[in-house]
Design a protein around this motif. Structure first.
Motif, PDB file in Angstrom:
ATOM      1  N   ASP A  85       9.113  60.694  27.464  1.00  0.00           N
ATOM      2  CA  ASP A  85       9.933  59.685  26.809  1.00  0.00           C
ATOM      3  C   ASP A  85       9.135  58.378  26.694  1.00  0.00           C
ATOM      4  O   ASP A  85       7.982  58.302  27.087  1.00  0.00           O
ATOM      5  N   GLN A  86       9.796  57.363  26.171  1.00  0.00           N
ATOM      6  CA  GLN A  86       9.088  56.111  25.888  1.00  0.00           C
ATOM      7  C   GLN A  86       8.647  55.379  27.151  1.00  0.00           C
ATOM      8  O   GLN A  86       7.877  54.417  27.083  1.00  0.00           O
ATOM      9  N   ASN A  87       9.130  55.834  28.302  1.00  0.00           N
ATOM     10  CA  ASN A  87       8.763  55.169  29.555  1.00  0.00           C
ATOM     11  C   ASN A  87       7.373  55.567  30.041  1.00  0.00           C
ATOM     12  O   ASN A  87       6.860  55.000  30.997  1.00  0.00           O
ATOM     13  N   PHE A  88       6.813  56.595  29.416  1.00  0.00           N
ATOM     14  CA  PHE A  88       5.490  57.061  29.833  1.00  0.00           C
ATOM     15  C   PHE A  88       4.460  56.766  28.755  1.00  0.00           C
ATOM     16  O   PHE A  88       4.783  56.531  27.604  1.00  0.00           O
ATOM     17  N   GLY A  89       3.201  56.777  29.164  1.00  0.00           N
ATOM     18  CA  GLY A  89       2.121  56.485  28.236  1.00  0.00           C
ATOM     19  C   GLY A  89       1.341  57.727  27.867  1.00  0.00           C
ATOM     20  O   GLY A  89       1.888  58.697  27.353  1.00  0.00           O
ATOM     21  N   GLN A  90       0.070  57.719  28.185  1.00  0.00           N
ATOM     22  CA  GLN A  90      -0.824  58.806  27.793  1.00  0.00           C
ATOM     23  C   GLN A  90      -0.858  59.886  28.875  1.00  0.00           C
ATOM     24  O   GLN A  90      -0.899  59.600  30.071  1.00  0.00           O
ATOM     25  N   LEU A  91      -0.856  61.133  28.401  1.00  0.00           N
ATOM     26  CA  LEU A  91      -0.757  62.282  29.300  1.00  0.00           C
ATOM     27  C   LEU A  91      -1.909  63.250  29.045  1.00  0.00           C
ATOM     28  O   LEU A  91      -2.234  63.542  27.897  1.00  0.00           O
ATOM     29  N   PHE A  92      -2.532  63.733  30.131  1.00  0.00           N
ATOM     30  CA  PHE A  92      -3.596  64.739  30.044  1.00  0.00           C
ATOM     31  C   PHE A  92      -3.169  65.962  30.852  1.00  0.00           C
ATOM     32  O   PHE A  92      -2.795  65.840  32.018  1.00  0.00           O
ATOM     33  N   ILE A  93      -3.241  67.142  30.212  1.00  0.00           N
ATOM     34  CA  ILE A  93      -2.813  68.390  30.861  1.00  0.00           C
ATOM     35  C   ILE A  93      -3.961  69.386  30.817  1.00  0.00           C
ATOM     36  O   ILE A  93      -4.630  69.541  29.784  1.00  0.00           O
ATOM     37  N   SER A  94      -4.198  70.094  31.925  1.00  0.00           N
ATOM     38  CA  SER A  94      -5.171  71.186  31.903  1.00  0.00           C
ATOM     39  C   SER A  94      -4.451  72.506  32.148  1.00  0.00           C
ATOM     40  O   SER A  94      -3.518  72.584  32.946  1.00  0.00           O
ATOM     41  N   ASP A  95      -4.890  73.547  31.442  1.00  0.00           N
ATOM     42  CA  ASP A  95      -4.278  74.875  31.597  1.00  0.00           C
ATOM     43  C   ASP A  95      -5.248  75.940  31.073  1.00  0.00           C
ATOM     44  O   ASP A  95      -6.114  75.653  30.240  1.00  0.00           O
ATOM     45  N   THR A  96      -5.070  77.147  31.569  1.00  0.00           N
ATOM     46  CA  THR A  96      -5.933  78.247  31.142  1.00  0.00           C
ATOM     47  C   THR A  96      -5.446  78.899  29.849  1.00  0.00           C
ATOM     48  O   THR A  96      -6.211  79.587  29.174  1.00  0.00           O
ATOM     49  N   HIS A  97      -4.177  78.704  29.495  1.00  0.00           N
ATOM     50  CA  HIS A  97      -3.608  79.386  28.322  1.00  0.00           C
ATOM     51  C   HIS A  97      -3.221  78.374  27.243  1.00  0.00           C
ATOM     52  O   HIS A  97      -2.219  77.661  27.384  1.00  0.00           O
ATOM     53  N   ALA A  98      -4.000  78.345  26.170  1.00  0.00           N
ATOM     54  CA  ALA A  98      -3.768  77.387  25.091  1.00  0.00           C
ATOM     55  C   ALA A  98      -2.398  77.577  24.447  1.00  0.00           C
ATOM     56  O   ALA A  98      -1.676  76.615  24.184  1.00  0.00           O
ATOM     57  N   GLU A  99      -2.045  78.845  24.198  1.00  0.00           N
ATOM     58  CA  GLU A  99      -0.777  79.129  23.507  1.00  0.00           C
ATOM     59  C   GLU A  99       0.407  78.664  24.344  1.00  0.00           C
ATOM     60  O   GLU A  99       1.350  78.058  23.837  1.00  0.00           O
ATOM     61  N   ARG A 100       0.348  78.974  25.645  1.00  0.00           N
ATOM     62  CA  ARG A 100       1.440  78.596  26.546  1.00  0.00           C
ATOM     63  C   ARG A 100       1.622  77.075  26.564  1.00  0.00           C
ATOM     64  O   ARG A 100       2.735  76.561  26.453  1.00  0.00           O
ATOM     65  N   THR A 101       0.512  76.362  26.668  1.00  0.00           N
ATOM     66  CA  THR A 101       0.570  74.903  26.729  1.00  0.00           C
ATOM     67  C   THR A 101       1.114  74.328  25.434  1.00  0.00           C
ATOM     68  O   THR A 101       2.005  73.465  25.442  1.00  0.00           O
TER      69      THR A 101
END
Length: 364
Positions: free
Chosen positions: A327-343
């Motif tokens: 939501d607007q209360n958060f800024g930039q987010l970085f996520i790591s995962d092994t499955h591109a489709e799932r993410t």
């Protein structure tokens, strides 16, 4: 605050690599061993001047090379900020902001607010009190530079008192006047640190409880309790009461360096009675509360790193967590995962602005 671009040279498994990032969500995907977590760690490094996973600088330099460079371009309060960290084997690490070298690393802490959520956070539950104290101290230090200086002064005085106790034992002597000087200093610094920790937890605990209820849908009751002997008496009294014990042990057995945080679920220690999913939810709530606290104190949206977010959580709970942070209360987010489709499946449901960064196999 936004990280616009990142360049790495000889950092961990990377020779040289450059990234441009989306202002909202960036998903680092690829097989295990390609360096997803290393990229997140480089971003962490830019905020704290050290690695989250391995604080030994030389071990973050790529094998068979002599140095590393991490270069980040940020946008903060409508200004560009360039932060560069370089380290060479056998030499002191250097942090530069807009080309100017910091005199002290402590001056940089808090300038680029950041929170990381990682499987390594489980150490907060499984390891000793030192790990939990570092968590408290790390959160407070990001918004209170004076607190960091207090910790450094306390630590230095503690080392001096311990050295004196060892000297007494080795030389079969005792000098109460010199010891009293260190006792007074420890008391002065320790009482102020204890007060700041107490005030922090009064604010932080309700935020944490709200976050846990949101993640777990209110299914379990959890508790976070600050444990300190200074809650019952002052440090000077404790030091005098434990003098005989300290002389025998040859180190200081009481003080704020022995404080702890108690983690409970339904009235029992979460370490023994919480499931893996409950423990993970507890830790994520802890880190999201850290985010909320830092944001409130600094008036800046910290960068949020989610390392291997699907680990031990089902997709529905992950989706719920990412909704919480998008939501607007958060800024930039970085996520790591092994499955591109799932993410991508989870991310595209909740945000139009995102970037998938596919990393290819390369030897560690």
């Amino acid at each position: 605050m936004i990280l616009k671009s990142l360049s790495l040279l000889n950092y961990k498994n990377f020779d040289t690599i450059n990234f441009d990032f989306d202002d909202k969500i960036n998903c680092l995907v690829g097989n295990n061993g390609v360096g997803k977590t290393n990229i997140l760690d480089a971003i962490y490094h830019l905020s704290f001047g050290k690695s989250y996973f391995n604080p030994i600088t030389s071990q973050n330099i790529k094998h068979a090379t002599d140095f590393f460079v991490i270069d980040g371009l940020y946008e903060k309060e409508n200004r560009e900020e360039k932060v560069l960290i370089s380290a060479k084997r056998g030499q002191k690490k250097v942090i530069k902001r807009n080309g100017k070298v910091y005199d002290k690393f402590s001056e940089h802490i808090g300038f680029l607010p950041l929170v990381i959520i990682s499987p390594a956070d489980r150490d907060l539950i499984t390891e000793g009190s030192d790990t939990r104290r570092k968590f408290i101290d790390g959160v407070i230090s990001q918004s209170d530079n004076n607190y960091l200086l207090l910790l450094l002064k306390y630590s230095k005085t503690l080392s001096q008192r311990n050295a004196l106790l060892k000297y007494f034992a080795a030389n079969n002597t005792f000098d109460p006047d010199t010891l009293e000087i260190y006792n007074q200093q420890l008391h002065e610094y320790g009482e102020e640190i204890h007060l700041k920790r107490t005030d922090f937890l009064k604010t932080f605990t309700p935020i944490f409880l709200n976050r846990y209820q949101a993640i777990s849908s209110g299914l379990e009751k959890v508790a976070l309790t600050y444990e300190s002997k200074l809650s019952g008496t002052d440090l000077l009294t404790l030091l005098k009461q434990n003098l005989a014990k300290d002389k025998m042990l040859q180190y200081t057995s009481v003080g704020i360096h022995k404080d702890d945080l108690s983690f409970e679920i339904e009235g029992y220690p979460i370490k023994k009675f919480g499931s893996q999913g409950q423990q993970k939810s507890f830790l994520i709530a802890l880190k999201l509360a850290q985010f909320d606290f830092i944001k409130k104190q600094s008036k800046v949206n910290p960068i949020l790193l989610l390392d291997d977010i699907f680990d031990k959580l089902d997709e529905k709970r992950v989706e719920h967590i990412i909704k919480l942070v998008d939501d607007q209360n958060f800024g930039q987010l970085f996520i790591s995962d092994t499955h591109a489709e799932r993410t991508e499946e989870v991310v595209k449901k909740i945000s139009k602005s995102y970037k998938i960064i596919q990393l290819k196999n390369s030897p560690e």
